[in-house]
Design a protein around this motif. Structure first.
Motif, PDB file in Angstrom:
ATOM      1  N   ASP A  27       0.829  -1.206   0.000  1.00 29.08           N
ATOM      2  CA  ASP A  27       0.000   0.000   0.000  1.00 29.08           C
ATOM      3  C   ASP A  27       0.867   1.261   0.000  1.00 29.08           C
ATOM      4  O   ASP A  27       0.531   2.264  -0.656  1.00 29.08           O
ATOM      5  CB  ASP A  27      -0.935   0.006   1.207  1.00 29.08           C
ATOM      6  N   LEU A  28       1.968   1.225   0.742  1.00 25.59           N
ATOM      7  CA  LEU A  28       2.899   2.354   0.757  1.00 25.59           C
ATOM      8  C   LEU A  28       3.450   2.614  -0.643  1.00 25.59           C
ATOM      9  O   LEU A  28       3.478   3.761  -1.117  1.00 25.59           O
ATOM     10  CB  LEU A  28       4.042   2.063   1.730  1.00 25.59           C
ATOM     11  N   LEU A  29       3.860   1.547  -1.321  1.00 22.13           N
ATOM     12  CA  LEU A  29       4.387   1.696  -2.679  1.00 22.13           C
ATOM     13  C   LEU A  29       3.308   2.160  -3.646  1.00 22.13           C
ATOM     14  O   LEU A  29       3.537   3.059  -4.461  1.00 22.13           O
ATOM     15  CB  LEU A  29       4.984   0.366  -3.155  1.00 22.13           C
ATOM     16  N   HIS A  30       2.139   1.552  -3.549  1.00 20.85           N
ATOM     17  CA  HIS A  30       1.057   1.911  -4.481  1.00 20.85           C
ATOM     18  C   HIS A  30       0.622   3.359  -4.322  1.00 20.85           C
ATOM     19  O   HIS A  30       0.063   3.950  -5.244  1.00 20.85           O
ATOM     20  CB  HIS A  30      -0.142   0.983  -4.272  1.00 20.85           C
ATOM     21  N   GLY A  31       0.891   3.950  -3.156  1.00 25.35           N
ATOM     22  CA  GLY A  31       0.500   5.330  -2.921  1.00 25.35           C
ATOM     23  C   GLY A  31       1.441   6.369  -3.501  1.00 25.35           C
ATOM     24  O   GLY A  31       1.149   7.574  -3.420  1.00 25.35           O
ATOM     25  N   ILE A  32       2.556   5.935  -4.110  1.00 27.96           N
ATOM     26  CA  ILE A  32       3.532   6.896  -4.634  1.00 27.96           C
ATOM     27  C   ILE A  32       2.915   7.852  -5.659  1.00 27.96           C
ATOM     28  O   ILE A  32       3.090   9.073  -5.551  1.00 27.96           O
ATOM     29  CB  ILE A  32       4.757   6.162  -5.216  1.00 27.96           C
ATOM     30  N   PRO A  33       2.204   7.366  -6.687  1.00 29.91           N
ATOM     31  CA  PRO A  33       1.639   8.327  -7.664  1.00 29.91           C
ATOM     32  C   PRO A  33       0.713   9.346  -7.036  1.00 29.91           C
ATOM     33  O   PRO A  33       0.720  10.524  -7.430  1.00 29.91           O
ATOM     34  CB  PRO A  33       0.900   7.415  -8.660  1.00 29.91           C
ATOM     35  N   ASP A  34      -0.076   8.934  -6.053  1.00 31.65           N
ATOM     36  CA  ASP A  34      -0.991   9.880  -5.412  1.00 31.65           C
ATOM     37  C   ASP A  34      -0.223  10.903  -4.579  1.00 31.65           C
ATOM     38  O   ASP A  34      -0.621  12.080  -4.515  1.00 31.65           O
ATOM     39  CB  ASP A  34      -1.988   9.131  -4.529  1.00 31.65           C
ATOM     40  N   GLU A  35       0.861  10.484  -3.932  1.00 27.35           N
ATOM     41  CA  GLU A  35       1.676  11.430  -3.179  1.00 27.35           C
ATOM     42  C   GLU A  35       2.271  12.484  -4.111  1.00 27.35           C
ATOM     43  O   GLU A  35       2.257  13.680  -3.794  1.00 27.35           O
ATOM     44  CB  GLU A  35       2.790  10.691  -2.440  1.00 27.35           C
ATOM     45  N   VAL A  36       2.785  12.044  -5.257  1.00 23.99           N
ATOM     46  CA  VAL A  36       3.330  13.002  -6.221  1.00 23.99           C
ATOM     47  C   VAL A  36       2.228  13.929  -6.719  1.00 23.99           C
ATOM     48  O   VAL A  36       2.437  15.139  -6.870  1.00 23.99           O
ATOM     49  CB  VAL A  36       4.010  12.267  -7.391  1.00 23.99           C
TER      50      VAL A  36
END
Length: 468
Positions: free
Chosen positions: A101-110
């Protein structure tokens, strides 16, 4: 001033004057000195300054922001990390799910950052399509890959199989066997992101110096041709250019990836192809192909490049006719209507490959050194994760970021696995690449005997396993 605009399609598309920032011409005393104004260095500066505005931070760049891989890549912003399956294998199911989940959230964080900072970088979160599109063995390997993902606790919300009819709703290929769709990926205009991020950190109070190659670095200090810098923390954020900062070159192999872009294509052509939502796509082979439809309707397409003896950086990215035509052949097999299209841009870049393809985020508090790298071509997203993680490590924040299996707290460079000496690495790398090329040529030929197809795949699979 170098011809920075000719670096890539992305740099050529910028509507800003590429004027260099001032050189570092005076000695500095800093809290954090960051070497390199690419994604890793700028993300680290951004998150440090947001969380600790009092820090005195400078970024020292040999050329200009975006000169390296950050201004040359294929524009995939992935919610993944190279080798994540191996890195997460030892975790409990609950821990593994949290890490995914942490990895999958990268695009949303950017996406959150670019909205907050007003960075227009053509962000589109259309997901990614991994396609079986040239020979039937690709379907088998993709289905096996999907089974592995599900065995690790992922589900159809993360990765789902598309049959040929479902695949055609997103991308229309000449020979579709099926594919995998994952939503955790966006496409961007890479140079707009890195240049916008550089301006964002300047607004926060970080100073950028350009045209200032670092000639020497060690714990607590670095040197350029005109100045000396003392700093509590040194962050060498150079990835594929690690060979320029000994001893980092022992741990990062500079390999090249090469890309082409077509002229803008008519809307009628795109109606035949699809990719209307900004999806990234790849066809499943060890050639490591990747593509997207740019915002101005070009096909941008890349594939694995090479490695030069003794980790020599490639500086000349005027692609040869053979290099261009290989990429034309590969995308022409997917989209026959594009076989004779005009290619307007071709370019490439150096990226960093760590031993065993293992990304790392390292913090040596005693020596004041922090670094993130080994992204292996997936650095657009991984560098954001790396920047956030390094900021938390430096600031001693006890966050989920610093407890991941790719993080090495309280470790020095010696904790990294070094590459073998030459000529072993050159012979090994090129033997592996030749096995991949042989496999692809064999499987792409419908007349290849079944035993030849099996043998080619076994050899390539064995060689790939040797790299890991």
């Amino acid at each position: 001033m170098p011809a920075w605009r000719s670096i890539s399609l992305w740099m050529d598309q910028l509507d800003e004057p590429l004027l260099p920032r001032p050189q570092l011409a005076q000695d500095l005393d800093l809290d954090v000195a960051i070497i390199g104004a690419g994604y890793t260095g700028l993300w680290t500066a951004y998150y440090l300054k947001r969380q600790a505005p009092q820090l005195n931070i400078a970024v020292i760049e040999a050329q200009t922001a975006g000169f390296g891989a950050s201004g040359r890549n294929g524009g995939w912003l992935m919610g993944n990390l190279l080798g994540e399956d191996r890195l997460l294998a030892a975790l409990s199911p609950q821990q593994r799910r949290a890490s995914f989940d942490l990895l999958h959230g990268i695009p949303d964080e950017v996406a959150n950052v670019i909205e907050r900072e007003g960075i227009d970088c053509d962000y589109r979160k259309g997901g990614v399509l991994y396609c079986a599109a040239r020979y039937p063995e690709q379907e088998t390997s993709l289905r096996h890959y999907l089974d592995k993902l599900y065995a690790q606790g992922l589900n159809q919300d993360d990765y789902r199989w598309l049959n040929p009819e479902q695949l055609a709703q997103q991308i229309r290929l000449a020979k579709p066997y099926g594919g995998i769709y994952a939503p955790h990926c966006a496409t961007i205009q890479p140079a707009k992101l890195v240049r916008g991020l550089a301006r964002a950190v300047e607004r926060l109070g970080v100073t950028l110096y350009e045209n200032s190659p670092v000639t020497h670095w060690q714990s607590g200090s670095l040197q350029t041709a005109q100045a000396s810098v003392r700093s509590r923390w040194i962050v060498p954020a150079v990835e594929g250019y690690s060979v320029t900062l000994p001893p980092l070159g022992r741990y990062q192999l500079p390999v090249q990836s090469l890309l082409v872009a077509t002229e803008p294509l008519a809307e009628s052509v795109w109606e035949e192809i699809g990719l209307s939502q900004g999806q990234a796509f790849s066809e499943s082979s060890r050639q490591v192909t990747y593509g997207q439809r740019s915002m101005d309707n070009r096909l941008v397409f890349g594939a694995r490049g090479g490695y030069q003896f003794a980790s020599k950086l490639r500086h000349d990215f005027d692609l040869t006719r053979d290099e261009v035509e290989l990429r034309r052949y590969l995308f022409g097999e997917l989209f026959p209507q594009l076989k004779n299209v005009r290619i307007s841009h071709s370019w490439g870049g150096n990226l960093g490959m760590s031993r065993h393809f293992k990304p790392h985020m390292l913090c040596d508090r005693r020596k004041g050194i922090a670094l993130s790298g080994g992204y292996g071509g997936e650095g657009v997203g991984a560098s954001n994760l790396g920047g956030r993680t390094l900021a938390d490590l430096i600031l001693e924040r006890d966050s989920p970021l610093v407890h991941q299996p790719w993080v090495m707290p309280e470790c020095g460079l010696e904790a990294l696995r070094a590459w073998e000496p030459e000529p072993c690495r050159w012979l090994g790398y090129n033997a592996i690449i030749r096995s991949f090329v042989h496999e692809d040529q064999t499987l792409a030929n419908p007349a290849s005997a079944p035993w030849r197809r099996r043998m080619a795949s076994r050899i390539a699979g064995f060689m790939e396993g040797f790299m890991h």
